[in-house]
Design a protein around this motif. Structure first.
Motif, short mmCIF file in Angstrom:
data_model
loop_
_atom_site.label_atom_id
_atom_site.label_comp_id
_atom_site.label_asym_id
_atom_site.label_seq_id
_atom_site.Cartn_x
_atom_site.Cartn_y
_atom_site.Cartn_z
N ALA A 326 -5.94 -1.75 -10.36
CA ALA A 326 -6.08 -1.19 -9.02
C ALA A 326 -7.47 -0.60 -8.90
CB ALA A 326 -5.02 -0.12 -8.76
N ALA A 327 -7.99 -0.57 -7.69
CA ALA A 327 -9.27 0.07 -7.42
C ALA A 327 -8.99 1.56 -7.18
CB ALA A 327 -9.93 -0.56 -6.21
N ARG A 328 -9.70 2.42 -7.92
CA ARG A 328 -9.45 3.86 -7.82
C ARG A 328 -10.69 4.60 -7.35
NH1 ARG A 328 -7.98 6.97 -13.26
NH2 ARG A 328 -10.05 6.14 -13.76
N ARG A 329 -10.49 5.48 -6.40
CA ARG A 329 -11.55 6.40 -5.98
C ARG A 329 -11.01 7.82 -6.16
NH1 ARG A 329 -14.16 5.51 -0.23
NH2 ARG A 329 -15.17 3.81 -1.39
N THR A 330 -11.73 8.61 -6.96
CA THR A 330 -11.29 9.97 -7.27
C THR A 330 -12.07 10.97 -6.44
OG1 THR A 330 -10.77 9.31 -9.53
CG2 THR A 330 -10.99 11.66 -9.12
N ARG A 331 -11.36 11.96 -5.93
CA ARG A 331 -11.97 13.05 -5.19
C ARG A 331 -11.55 14.37 -5.83
NH1 ARG A 331 -11.65 11.09 1.16
NH2 ARG A 331 -13.10 9.32 0.93
N ARG A 332 -12.08 15.47 -5.28
CA ARG A 332 -11.88 16.76 -5.91
C ARG A 332 -10.40 17.14 -5.97
NH1 ARG A 332 -11.79 22.14 -4.33
NH2 ARG A 332 -11.97 21.54 -2.14
N ARG A 333 -9.64 16.78 -4.96
CA ARG A 333 -8.25 17.20 -4.90
C ARG A 333 -7.29 16.01 -4.97
NH1 ARG A 333 -7.95 22.37 -4.38
NH2 ARG A 333 -5.68 22.25 -4.23
N GLY A 334 -7.68 14.96 -5.69
CA GLY A 334 -6.76 13.84 -5.85
C GLY A 334 -7.49 12.52 -5.96
N PHE A 335 -6.75 11.43 -5.70
CA PHE A 335 -7.34 10.10 -5.81
C PHE A 335 -6.58 9.14 -4.92
CE2 PHE A 335 -4.10 10.31 -9.16
CZ PHE A 335 -3.36 9.19 -8.89
N THR A 336 -7.19 7.96 -4.71
CA THR A 336 -6.56 6.86 -3.96
C THR A 336 -6.65 5.60 -4.81
OG1 THR A 336 -7.20 7.82 -1.83
CG2 THR A 336 -6.59 5.49 -1.85
N LEU A 337 -5.55 4.85 -4.85
CA LEU A 337 -5.49 3.57 -5.55
C LEU A 337 -5.21 2.47 -4.54
CD1 LEU A 337 -3.13 4.36 -8.58
CD2 LEU A 337 -5.60 4.15 -8.66
N ILE A 338 -5.86 1.33 -4.72
CA ILE A 338 -5.55 0.13 -3.94
C ILE A 338 -5.29 -1.00 -4.93
CG2 ILE A 338 -6.25 -1.45 -2.12
CD1 ILE A 338 -8.27 0.60 -1.19
N GLY A 339 -4.09 -1.55 -4.92
CA GLY A 339 -3.73 -2.61 -5.85
C GLY A 339 -4.61 -3.83 -5.70
N GLN A 340 -4.86 -4.51 -6.83
CA GLN A 340 -5.79 -5.64 -6.82
C GLN A 340 -5.34 -6.77 -5.92
OE1 GLN A 340 -4.30 -6.87 -11.18
NE2 GLN A 340 -5.92 -8.19 -10.46
N HIS A 341 -4.03 -6.93 -5.69
CA HIS A 341 -3.54 -8.04 -4.88
C HIS A 341 -3.58 -7.76 -3.38
CE1 HIS A 341 -2.53 -10.05 -8.53
NE2 HIS A 341 -1.58 -9.21 -8.87
N VAL A 342 -3.89 -6.52 -2.99
CA VAL A 342 -3.96 -6.21 -1.55
C VAL A 342 -5.33 -5.67 -1.16
CG1 VAL A 342 -1.49 -5.81 -1.29
CG2 VAL A 342 -2.98 -3.91 -1.94
N LEU A 343 -6.22 -5.48 -2.14
CA LEU A 343 -7.52 -4.89 -1.83
C LEU A 343 -8.27 -5.70 -0.79
CD1 LEU A 343 -9.76 -2.85 -2.37
CD2 LEU A 343 -10.47 -4.23 -4.33
N ALA A 344 -8.19 -7.02 -0.87
CA ALA A 344 -8.96 -7.87 0.04
C ALA A 344 -8.47 -7.80 1.48
CB ALA A 344 -8.94 -9.32 -0.45
N VAL A 345 -7.22 -7.36 1.69
CA VAL A 345 -6.67 -7.37 3.05
C VAL A 345 -6.55 -5.98 3.66
CG1 VAL A 345 -5.43 -9.53 2.67
CG2 VAL A 345 -4.28 -7.36 2.20
N VAL A 346 -6.77 -4.93 2.87
CA VAL A 346 -6.67 -3.58 3.41
C VAL A 346 -7.86 -3.31 4.32
CG1 VAL A 346 -6.79 -1.12 2.82
CG2 VAL A 346 -5.33 -2.64 1.50
#
Length: 427
Positions: A326-346
């Motif tokens: 999954a693609a992960r972006r971390t921030r100060r108060r948490g993180f967001t994940l986008i699964g590899q099979h849906v990243l292209a369509v989000v």
């Protein structure tokens, strides 16, 4: 020429379920199947029992390395009545009363009674339950449209009685093909192969999510007692060597705790309440020797060579040991994940707004539900929301949890690879 009638969905259970229900029509037949598969597998099988043999589970050893066990079962057999929960629920309006069909006559076999059997092939399963008289009265199955579809032609081919044919079919299944997960059991453990696997799996999920892994490693090992002892390496042998050194340096045996008596609920204070007990294992914890420490093992995979358009890749482990990302972006108060099979369509431009919109709706519903709870209901600081990806890359609610802490051990890579996840700490 008139319009053709639309194709109708088949009515009733799949053919595999009907064939299994007819073959395993009594608990005695279920026991005969279990014993037959045990005999066919011989040393290639691994059997575990609980409740003085009333609960039996059969696993298969790895075909290439028989010292390892595939930690999801082929068969589960239970003797005894099931626990059925009766709860009051909301009214459904006036429903027509339909009299159930009369139960079938009990089979004329000895050694009968209630119970159930479940046949597995990875995520697919069919389960048959038996009444107090030992007769088949209920079937259930996994969500697959045709679970264990090959069982019907296997029995129809003939060449033996149905139980023999079914036993050959089950013994011929290869559960190891569903994932690289394996367990090493130098001694029988109370938690069994599945318990060892779950403990090690969660420990490895945490380690991979934290990035505490050599990028060159293609195999991973964790102990199945506490998950403290980890080993990573190029090849299974090197990973096991590193893991054994970690076990020797800090044995991961859990501290023994005194047994705490559990009291039955007071019927006056809690009318209708009852205590549910899980199966009691038939084997004790072995000697606390480094040689007896069990392990969970799996193969790793390299991240995609192309960097993601959002954050950076993080590996995730599925229920059977498969590796996703999954693609992960971390921030100060948490993180967001986008699964590899849906990243292209989000729709990344709208993603944050979509998540906020979905969360606001769920928060309103949760507050309304907690309004009548004693004390207003307890809230927790860590919130994890899961979103499915709909049309045009827009997000919709798939689930959410609250808790006192975040644990990457619960991240199922098979699911998250197709979802978006946001974890946040409340101020």
């Amino acid at each position: 020429m008139g319009d053709m009638e639309p194709e109708r969905e088949p009515v009733g259970p799949p053919e595999s379920v009907r064939v299994l229900a007819a073959t395993l029509r009594s608990r005695r037949h279920a026991a005969m199947l279990f014993d037959a598969v045990v005999d066919l597998l011989g040393e290639n099988g691994w059997q575990e029992t609980a409740n003085d043999g009333a609960v039996r589970r059969l696993f298969r050893r790895d075909r290439q390395q028989p010292s390892l066990i595939v930690p999801w079962p082929l068969l589960e057999l239970t003797f005894g009545s099931r626990t059925i929960l009766n709860v009051d629920w909301m009214g459904l309006g006036d429903l027509p009363i339909v009299e159930p069909p009369p139960p079938p006559p009990p089979p004329k076999l000895r050694g009968l009674g209630p119970g159930e059997i479940r046949i597995h092939d990875g995520e697919e399963y069919v389960e048959i339950a038996y009444s107090e008289a030992g007769a088949k009265f209920e079937t259930s199955r996994s969500h697959h449209a045709h679970p264990l579809a090959a069982v019907a032609p296997a029995i129809a081919a003939g060449g033996g009685n149905p139980i023999e044919l079914l036993a050959r079919f089950v013994a011929g299944l290869d559960p190891g093909r569903h994932g690289s997960g394996r367990v090493l059991l130098p001694a029988a453990m109370p938690q069994g192969a599945a318990g060892v696997w779950q403990c090690g799996l969660q420990a490895l999920r945490r380690a991979l999510f934290a990035g505490d892994v050599d990028r060159r490693a293609d195999h991973a090992v964790a102990d199945g007692l506490t998950g403290r002892a980890l080993g990573f390496g190029v090849g299974r042998a090197q990973a096991l060597s590193v893991w054994r050194a970690a076990v020797a340096a800090n044995p991961p045996w859990p501290e023994p705790r005194p047994a705490t008596p559990i009291e039955e609920p007071d019927p006056e204070q809690h009318p209708g309440a009852f205590l549910i007990r899980g199966p009691a294992p038939d084997v004790p914890m072995p000697d606390r020797s480094p040689d007896n420490v069990p392990a969970a093992l799996l193969g790793l995979a390299s991240a995609p060579s192309t960097p993601p358009s959002f954050g950076s890749w993080v590996p995730l482990i599925g229920a059977f040991g498969s590796i996703g990302f999954a693609a992960r972006r971390t921030r100060r108060r948490g993180f967001t994940l986008i699964g590899q099979h849906v990243l292209a369509v989000v729709d990344l431009a709208q993603m944050e707004a979509d998540m906020d919109r979905v969360d606001e709706v769920q928060e309103e519903r949760l507050r309304a539900a907690l309004a009548n709870a004693p004390g207003g209901g307890k809230r927790w600081p860590c919130t994890t929301a899961v979103y499915r990806v709909g049309e045009h890359g827009r997000l919709a609610f798939a689930g959410s949890t609250e808790g006192p802490a975040w644990d990457a051990g619960s991240l199922d890579g098979d699911v998250i690879a197709h979802r978006v996840v946001r974890q946040r700490w409340s101020p």
